[in-house]
Scaffold this active site. Structure first.
Site, short mmCIF file in Angstrom:
data_model
loop_
_atom_site.label_atom_id
_atom_site.label_comp_id
_atom_site.label_asym_id
_atom_site.label_seq_id
_atom_site.Cartn_x
_atom_site.Cartn_y
_atom_site.Cartn_z
CB SER A 14 -21.63 26.46 98.19
OG SER A 14 -22.49 25.38 98.48
CE LYS A 65 -22.78 20.57 88.93
NZ LYS A 65 -24.07 21.22 88.60
CG ASP A 102 -27.30 19.66 88.80
OD1 ASP A 102 -27.55 20.09 89.94
OD2 ASP A 102 -26.18 19.76 88.27
CE1 TYR A 207 -26.99 28.85 96.66
CE2 TYR A 207 -26.99 27.43 94.73
CZ TYR A 207 -26.51 27.75 95.98
OH TYR A 207 -25.51 26.99 96.54
#
Length: 249
Positions: A14, A65, A102, A207
């Site tokens: 992260s 989530k 998101d 990412y």
């Protein structure tokens, strides 16, 4: 101290802590802090909140989530419709409120990747909380999609029975799974990349690394590619607005 953080497991990939720490320093917010809280299970959340009474905002990532929803006092209509929460605001009067940022990041990422293109079909790799936001975003744009999952009960296809022709005609392919995330940078979703063409658009929500093996395979075939950085930044800034009370339930 205004304390914020990220819950999930694992969190070694992260960039959230670095992003917000730099943001706080840039904006002179010396009484703000952001940390990573790797929870062994979602049941550890109440203990974390008790340990840090000054925690006023959390981001949520894989695999919590969906599981986190049962701990919330309120959930925004959009997060409820998506079925996943990745941002929590904690206030003395309202307790824990859940949002989905998101979807904000995904709208921006899809616009950046697709431009004026309008794929007739899409393929979503993964069926977790991030995938649910992708499904919502594609439905908004009127793009039909199919799901690929390791579990036959959760998707239209598994990675073992995904037809090559489906990959060929699905001009938008979104990796909504964690496959390829650091440190497992040599991994990629198991799809027939030989059927990717220059008319394909590949979006990876990962990412880190900047170019995943999934995107590299697509780039080798001439496809348009985009990693998850745009989505990451946009959802982070949306979280910041929520934590500062700019978005209400």
């Amino acid at each position: 101290m205004r304390r914020f953080g990220l819950i999930g497991r694992p969190l070694g990939h992260s960039a959230s802590a670095a992003y917000f720490t730099e943001k706080f320093a840039r904006e002179g917010l010396s009484d703000h802090a952001y940390a990573l809280y790797e929870l062994p299970s979602i049941e550890a959340l109440p203990g974390l909140l008790e340990q840090h009474p000054d925690l006023c905002g959390l981001n949520v990532t894989i695999p919590y989530k969906r599981e986190v929803i049962r701990y919330l006092n309120a959930v925004s209509p959009e997060a409820r419709a998506i079925g996943a929460v990745n941002c929590i605001r904690r206030t003395p009067d309202k307790g824990l409120e859940g949002f989905n940022t998101d979807i904000i990041g995904l709208r921006e990422a899809l616009s950046e990747l697709l431009g004026l293109a309008e794929p007739e079909e899409a393929l979503i790799l993964g069926t977790g909380g991030a995938s649910q936001a992708v499904q919502y975003a594609l439905a908004e744009r009127g793009i039909p999609f199919a799901l690929v999952s390791r579990d036959a009960a959760k998707g239209n296809y598994t990675y073992d029975n995904l037809p090559c022709e489906v990959v060929g005609r699905s001009r938008l392919i979104v990796n909504a799974s964690p496959v390829g995330t650091y440190p497992n940078v040599d991994e990629a979703p198991r799809i027939p990349y030989a059927y990717i063409t220059p008319e394909h658009y590949l979006l990876d929500l990962v990412y880190n690394p900047e170019v995943t093996r999934f995107l590299d395979y697509g780039r080798q075939r001439g496809a348009h590619v985009l990693n998850g950085r745009t989505m990451f930044v946009e959802q982070a800034e949306a979280s910041w607005r929520i934590w500062n009370g700019e978005e209400l339930l």
